[in-house]
Every structure is written in structure tokens, then in C-alpha cells.
Design an enzyme around this catalytic site. Sequence first.
Site, PDB file in Angstrom:
ATOM      1  N   SER A   1       0.874  -1.257   0.102  1.00 13.07           N
ATOM      2  CA  SER A   1      -0.099  -0.063   0.140  1.00 13.07           C
ATOM      3  C   SER A   1       0.857   1.442   0.149  1.00 13.07           C
ATOM      4  O   SER A   1       0.292   2.344  -0.024  1.00 13.07           O
ATOM      5  CB  SER A   1      -0.891   0.130   1.131  1.00 13.07           C
ATOM      6  OG  SER A   1      -0.274  -0.089   2.348  1.00 13.07           O
TER       7      SER A   1
ATOM      8  N   ASN B   1      -2.354  -1.497  13.665  1.00 12.43           N
ATOM      9  CA  ASN B   1      -3.672  -1.308  13.476  1.00 12.43           C
ATOM     10  C   ASN B   1      -4.159   0.140  14.048  1.00 12.43           C
ATOM     11  O   ASN B   1      -5.091   0.844  13.539  1.00 12.43           O
ATOM     12  CB  ASN B   1      -4.435  -2.494  14.180  1.00 12.43           C
ATOM     13  CG  ASN B   1      -4.382  -3.668  13.612  1.00 12.43           C
ATOM     14  OD1 ASN B   1      -3.647  -3.765  12.379  1.00 12.43           O
ATOM     15  ND2 ASN B   1      -4.770  -4.811  14.179  1.00 12.43           N
TER      16      ASN B   1
ATOM     17  N   THR C   1     -39.171  27.734 -11.586  1.00 12.02           N
ATOM     18  CA  THR C   1     -39.559  26.301 -11.081  1.00 12.02           C
ATOM     19  C   THR C   1     -39.785  25.696 -12.245  1.00 12.02           C
ATOM     20  O   THR C   1     -40.362  26.006 -13.446  1.00 12.02           O
ATOM     21  CB  THR C   1     -40.774  26.630 -10.392  1.00 12.02           C
ATOM     22  OG1 THR C   1     -41.899  26.803 -11.212  1.00 12.02           O
ATOM     23  CG2 THR C   1     -40.512  27.620  -9.302  1.00 12.02           C
ATOM     24  N   HIS C   2     -39.325  24.162 -12.290  1.00 10.69           N
ATOM     25  CA  HIS C   2     -39.448  23.290 -13.391  1.00 10.69           C
ATOM     26  C   HIS C   2     -38.773  23.855 -14.652  1.00 10.69           C
ATOM     27  O   HIS C   2     -39.105  23.589 -15.803  1.00 10.69           O
ATOM     28  CB  HIS C   2     -40.937  23.144 -14.116  1.00 10.69           C
ATOM     29  CG  HIS C   2     -42.055  22.872 -12.725  1.00 10.69           C
ATOM     30  ND1 HIS C   2     -42.236  21.525 -12.553  1.00 10.69           N
ATOM     31  CD2 HIS C   2     -42.644  23.637 -11.817  1.00 10.69           C
ATOM     32  CE1 HIS C   2     -43.112  21.704 -11.270  1.00 10.69           C
ATOM     33  NE2 HIS C   2     -43.403  22.966 -11.158  1.00 10.69           N
TER      34      HIS C   2
ATOM     35  N   SER D   1     -13.080  24.822 -29.427  1.00 14.00           N
ATOM     36  CA  SER D   1     -13.247  23.567 -30.040  1.00 14.00           C
ATOM     37  C   SER D   1     -12.261  23.652 -30.973  1.00 14.00           C
ATOM     38  O   SER D   1     -11.746  24.641 -31.602  1.00 14.00           O
ATOM     39  CB  SER D   1     -14.595  23.605 -30.493  1.00 14.00           C
ATOM     40  OG  SER D   1     -14.804  22.618 -31.730  1.00 14.00           O
TER      41      SER D   1
ATOM     42  N   LYS E   1     -16.721  28.504 -30.916  1.00 11.75           N
ATOM     43  CA  LYS E   1     -17.350  28.012 -29.712  1.00 11.75           C
ATOM     44  C   LYS E   1     -16.226  28.284 -28.482  1.00 11.75           C
ATOM     45  O   LYS E   1     -15.091  28.509 -28.713  1.00 11.75           O
ATOM     46  CB  LYS E   1     -17.238  26.204 -29.770  1.00 11.75           C
ATOM     47  CG  LYS E   1     -18.080  25.615 -30.650  1.00 11.75           C
ATOM     48  CD  LYS E   1     -19.250  25.214 -30.164  1.00 11.75           C
ATOM     49  CE  LYS E   1     -19.326  24.384 -28.811  1.00 11.75           C
ATOM     50  NZ  LYS E   1     -19.983  23.091 -28.951  1.00 11.75           N
TER      51      LYS E   1
ATOM     52  N   ASN F   1     -16.293  27.035 -24.615  1.00 12.10           N
ATOM     53  CA  ASN F   1     -17.052  25.774 -23.970  1.00 12.10           C
ATOM     54  C   ASN F   1     -16.834  26.008 -22.475  1.00 12.10           C
ATOM     55  O   ASN F   1     -15.612  26.347 -22.042  1.00 12.10           O
ATOM     56  CB  ASN F   1     -16.652  24.516 -24.251  1.00 12.10           C
ATOM     57  CG  ASN F   1     -17.308  24.096 -25.820  1.00 12.10           C
ATOM     58  OD1 ASN F   1     -18.013  24.567 -26.169  1.00 12.10           O
ATOM     59  ND2 ASN F   1     -16.010  23.662 -26.552  1.00 12.10           N
TER      60      ASN F   1
ATOM     61  N   GLU G   1     -18.470  21.975 -16.530  1.00 21.00           N
ATOM     62  CA  GLU G   1     -18.807  20.768 -17.127  1.00 21.00           C
ATOM     63  C   GLU G   1     -18.003  19.642 -16.088  1.00 21.00           C
ATOM     64  O   GLU G   1     -18.807  18.877 -15.531  1.00 21.00           O
ATOM     65  CB  GLU G   1     -18.377  20.317 -18.366  1.00 21.00           C
ATOM     66  CG  GLU G   1     -19.553  21.189 -19.363  1.00 21.00           C
ATOM     67  CD  GLU G   1     -18.899  21.053 -20.622  1.00 21.00           C
ATOM     68  OE1 GLU G   1     -19.311  20.233 -21.522  1.00 21.00           O
ATOM     69  OE2 GLU G   1     -18.107  21.962 -21.055  1.00 21.00           O
TER      70      GLU G   1
ATOM     71  N   TYR H   1      -9.749  -5.261  13.573  1.00 22.61           N
ATOM     72  CA  TYR H   1      -9.272  -4.852  12.229  1.00 22.61           C
ATOM     73  C   TYR H   1      -9.438  -6.020  11.171  1.00 22.61           C
ATOM     74  O   TYR H   1      -8.891  -6.991  11.464  1.00 22.61           O
ATOM     75  CB  TYR H   1      -7.846  -4.398  12.593  1.00 22.61           C
ATOM     76  CG  TYR H   1      -7.009  -4.085  10.959  1.00 22.61           C
ATOM     77  CD1 TYR H   1      -7.257  -2.747  10.597  1.00 22.61           C
ATOM     78  CD2 TYR H   1      -6.413  -5.074  10.435  1.00 22.61           C
ATOM     79  CE1 TYR H   1      -6.606  -2.397   9.386  1.00 22.61           C
ATOM     80  CE2 TYR H   1      -5.746  -4.853   9.089  1.00 22.61           C
ATOM     81  CZ  TYR H   1      -5.822  -3.640   8.582  1.00 22.61           C
ATOM     82  OH  TYR H   1      -5.451  -2.984   7.535  1.00 22.61           O
TER      83      TYR H   1
ATOM     84  N   GLN I   1      -7.614  -1.582   4.356  1.00 19.97           N
ATOM     85  CA  GLN I   1      -6.580  -0.794   3.686  1.00 19.97           C
ATOM     86  C   GLN I   1      -7.186  -0.125   2.617  1.00 19.97           C
ATOM     87  O   GLN I   1      -6.530   0.750   2.074  1.00 19.97           O
ATOM     88  CB  GLN I   1      -5.542  -1.837   3.509  1.00 19.97           C
ATOM     89  CG  GLN I   1      -4.071  -1.191   2.584  1.00 19.97           C
ATOM     90  CD  GLN I   1      -3.103  -1.854   2.534  1.00 19.97           C
ATOM     91  OE1 GLN I   1      -2.639  -2.146   3.774  1.00 19.97           O
ATOM     92  NE2 GLN I   1      -2.788  -2.775   1.490  1.00 19.97           N
TER      93      GLN I   1
ATOM     94  N   LYS J   1      -8.406   4.061   1.641  1.00 18.26           N
ATOM     95  CA  LYS J   1      -7.537   5.236   1.628  1.00 18.26           C
ATOM     96  C   LYS J   1      -7.741   5.784   0.222  1.00 18.26           C
ATOM     97  O   LYS J   1      -7.964   7.033   0.046  1.00 18.26           O
ATOM     98  CB  LYS J   1      -6.152   5.153   2.117  1.00 18.26           C
ATOM     99  CG  LYS J   1      -5.689   4.867   3.460  1.00 18.26           C
ATOM    100  CD  LYS J   1      -4.344   4.181   3.714  1.00 18.26           C
ATOM    101  CE  LYS J   1      -4.481   3.737   5.137  1.00 18.26           C
ATOM    102  NZ  LYS J   1      -5.194   2.345   4.973  1.00 18.26           N
TER     103      LYS J   1
HETATM  104  N1  ARG Z   1      -1.376  -0.869   5.445  1.00 14.11           N
HETATM  105  C1  ARG Z   1      -2.561  -1.094   6.295  1.00 14.11           C
HETATM  106  C2  ARG Z   1      -3.729  -0.466   6.519  1.00 14.11           C
HETATM  107  O1  ARG Z   1      -3.681   0.659   5.710  1.00 14.11           O
HETATM  108  C3  ARG Z   1      -1.667  -0.921   7.829  1.00 14.11           C
HETATM  109  C4  ARG Z   1      -2.329  -1.829   9.063  1.00 14.11           C
HETATM  110  C5  ARG Z   1      -2.044  -3.142   8.798  1.00 14.11           C
HETATM  111  N2  ARG Z   1      -2.438  -3.798   9.823  1.00 14.11           N
HETATM  112  C6  ARG Z   1      -2.244  -5.462   9.950  1.00 14.11           C
HETATM  113  N3  ARG Z   1      -2.400  -6.162  10.818  1.00 14.11           N
HETATM  114  N4  ARG Z   1      -1.550  -6.200   8.869  1.00 14.11           N
HETATM  115  O2  ARG Z   1      -4.723  -0.739   6.786  1.00 14.11           O
END
Ligand code: ARG
Length: 472
Positions: free
Chosen positions: A37, A124, A169-170, A291, A297, A299, A304, A331, A336, A339
Site C-alpha cells: 500500500s 492497527n 420552477t420546473h 473547440s 465555440k 465551452n 462541466e 481490524y 486498507q 484510503k
Molecule cells: N497498511 C495497513 C492498512 O492500511 C496498515 C495496518 C496493517 N495491519 C495489519 N495487521 N496488517 O490498513
Amino acid sequence: MTDNASNTPKANGQGQAMWGGRFSAKPAELMQAINVSIGFDKRLWAQDLAGSRAHARMLMNQGVISSHDGDEILEGLARVEDELLSGTFPFRDEYEDIHMNIEARLRELIGPTAGRLHTARSRNDQVAVDFRLWVRDACDRTVGQLEALQKALLAQAEAYADALMPGFTHLQPAQPVTFGHHLMAYVEMFGRDAGRFRDARARMNECPLGAAALAGSPFPIDRQQTATALGFDRPTANSLDSVSSRDFALEALSAASITATHLSRLAEEIVLWTTPMFGFIKLTDAFTTGSSIMPQKKNPDAAELVRAKVGRILGSLTTLTVVMKGLPLAYSKDMQEDKVPTFEAFDALELSLLAMAGMIADLTPNTETMAKAAGAGFSTATDLADWLVRTLNMPFRDAHHVTGSAVKTAEGLGVDLADLSLEQFQAIEPQITNAVYAVLTPAASAASRMSYGGTAPAQVRAQIARWKEQLA
Ligand code: ARG
């Protein structure tokens, strides 16, 4: 490292993953590919360092590690920070994520003492605190961007507090309003959006650090200390919840989705208003594109794209909701996946808010076209009906009927209501007098709507003043 997973590649300090001999190379590569990650969670480095510093200081204060070791760790973390700031930090896939990358580098810089940093801590609770800090910052930034957009809207609303335009309206002409009034509607929406981010922030502002892997820690840690050091109001009260909850991110993404929905509505109006058919506003070259084939044009691409970004942002909320659905405590690695959608949503939201503030400041209304449109479509018909009620004491339903006849007559003649002669009005309702003409102009119509929150320029100015004070 003391994480619970047994089949993940572990750092051994020499930069090698420690895989059992029974694993063939190919699945190991695949394992790393799906597991790694660092490519995206490197964005958490500043939060990870902040968490580590707070944790190290607390361990020292509590006598869990010696002050000699603690100082060495803090000095090492400062060197790691220098590398991260200067762009020389070696991000390495074999260390999987930002937490192990930083710890591995710390060990390279200061030696085995680095290993003491992870006392009474797990990845964790580490990732839980890092991510919470990131989302908290994102909420704070968003509030600032929303306020900047509100200020841009306020400036235009003040300049055009009495510029007439059709209210719809509408998407059919309904009653005249002012351009300032219309823009102020968005100031209200974005104000509530900012409120949602503030509410979310207040609820998320509890520190999960110290929950360790899931059950808490046997060391004499002081969770209040780390919570305070990291700007949290208090530590979270349940260690299982601490490491397994992501509703703070879901809540922030919900607020982001609602904001993006509001942005898409304003964006859509900009798209409509800049068409030659509406011709209500002009954007400069700064926020339009040409364009490649049609030279005439111009735009409104930025509008948009803002209109479209809600797809990505609401998609992120859906993604994380589905990731979290049905996850047993505590956990799981599923988390993961929290993110990327969150980063993506806030990146898109930030860009949208900045672009929208830019467009609002950039636009020039075509006040003549708007004023002309404000009077079209029998937009003062309600004013006629209200006049009949007020002046002739007619029940509103009857007044509505009389007005309908007047509109029908005008439509048949191809003229506006104000163009009907007194004789023509009296043929419909004999009691109508010359005084009726005073309410048939769009300006009179707008000015008459003095009810609190109404479109009368005086009311609009009062709301502008209130918001200016609030945002000062
Ligand atoms: N990269 C992991 C995450 O984003 C970190 C936590 C990992 N914990 C584990 N027990 N493998 O969730």
C-alpha cells in the site's frame, strides 16, 4: 513488528521480506502486489510521524522506554522527516506500507533502538490514528475552501443585489428574482456544507492510539497524553472500536458528496447561463476552452467537470461503505481499501471548490439580457393576482382565475401583461384600475417581496451583511 498477520512479508532490518521456503516466487510476487500500500499510503507520512512522536514521548514520560532511547528515536524521526521533506526518503515496496517504511528507515539510521518505538503499539492503531488525522485535516481544508467560495459568491451577490433575472420552477420562468438572491441561495447551501464538515470533525476528534492491535496494552501507557499531543479531544473509549471503525471517513465522504451535489447544481446553472440561448453570464478565456473544429465555440469545460466530479466523490462513499459493510470486528485488511477512495474524493472536491470559486469570481452577468428575460413568460402574473386580492379583496382562487384570463388575452395578442390596455383589463375584471400597472414590472415584483428571506434587494442585502459578518 508485532502485527497479527503471519503471511505478510516482514521487515527484518536488512530490507528483505521474510517468506517461508514453502512459498514459490510467483504467488509471493502476487501477494506483494495485492498487499502493498506504500504507493498510496505514503500520503500519510506526516501524520505517521506525528503519531510516532507523540507515542515515543508518551513512552518516555511513562518510563516504558528510557529517555536515552526515546531521545535517540526522536532524533532519528527528525532525520526521517528531513528525508521526506527533501524528497530523498527511499519508499520501498518490500516494506509494504508507510508505517513499516518509516520504521525500517529509522532502524537504518539509528540501529536496533528503533525497534522500541513499536512498544505498546500496532499498525492497527497506528493506521487508525494516521488516517483520522488525515481526514480531520481534509475536513478543515474543505471548510476553508467552502468559505472562500462563499466569499466569492458574496462579492458577486453584493455587486448584483438588484440585478433582475427570472426565477424558475420546473426550469420555466416563474417570478422575477435578483441575481444576488440566486447566488445567495448557494451561500446558504455551502454554509450548511461547512457545518457538516465541522460536525464530522467534532465527532471524529477522538484518538485511537493506544488501542494497540485490538485489545489495548499491558504497558502503563497514558492515552490522554497522546490524544492531547495530537490535538484530539479525548482518547477513544473502546479498543475494538478504535481499530475497526471508519465511520469518521464515511461521514466526511457523505459531507463531501452533498457538497459535490451542490457544486454540480451551480455548475449546471453556469453551463446553462453561458449558452447563447440564455446568455445570462460570460466567462473569460480563463475558465473556457475552444473547440478544435468549431471556431465560434467557447465551452464551459470547468463547469462541466465540476458538474461531473460528484460521480467520483459519491462513488468513493459507495466504495468505502461497501468495504465496511459486514466486516467483523476488529481490524481486517479490507480496511486498507479506505484510503484511495478517500484521497480521491477529497482531491476531486478540493479541485472542484477551487475551480468553482475561480469561475464565480470570473463571471460577468449580462444584466440587460437577464432583466429582459425576467419580464418574459408572464412572470408577474402572481403579482397581478396578489394585487387583485389586496386591492379588490378578491379570494385568491378567483384572482388566480382572472389573472389566467389576462395571461390568455396577452398571449393571444402576443404581448406582455403590462402591455394590455386598461380597457382590455376591465373587459376581464371591471374593477381593475390604472394602479395595477405599478405591480406588473419585474422590478416592482422583486422589490415587493420583502418577507424575510425574500428576493427584495433590501432583504438580499441584509442576508449579505449577515454572512459577511459571519465569515469575517
Ligand atoms: N497498511 C495497513 C492498512 O492500511 C496498515 C495496518 C496493517 N495491519 C495489519 N495487521 N496488517 O490498513
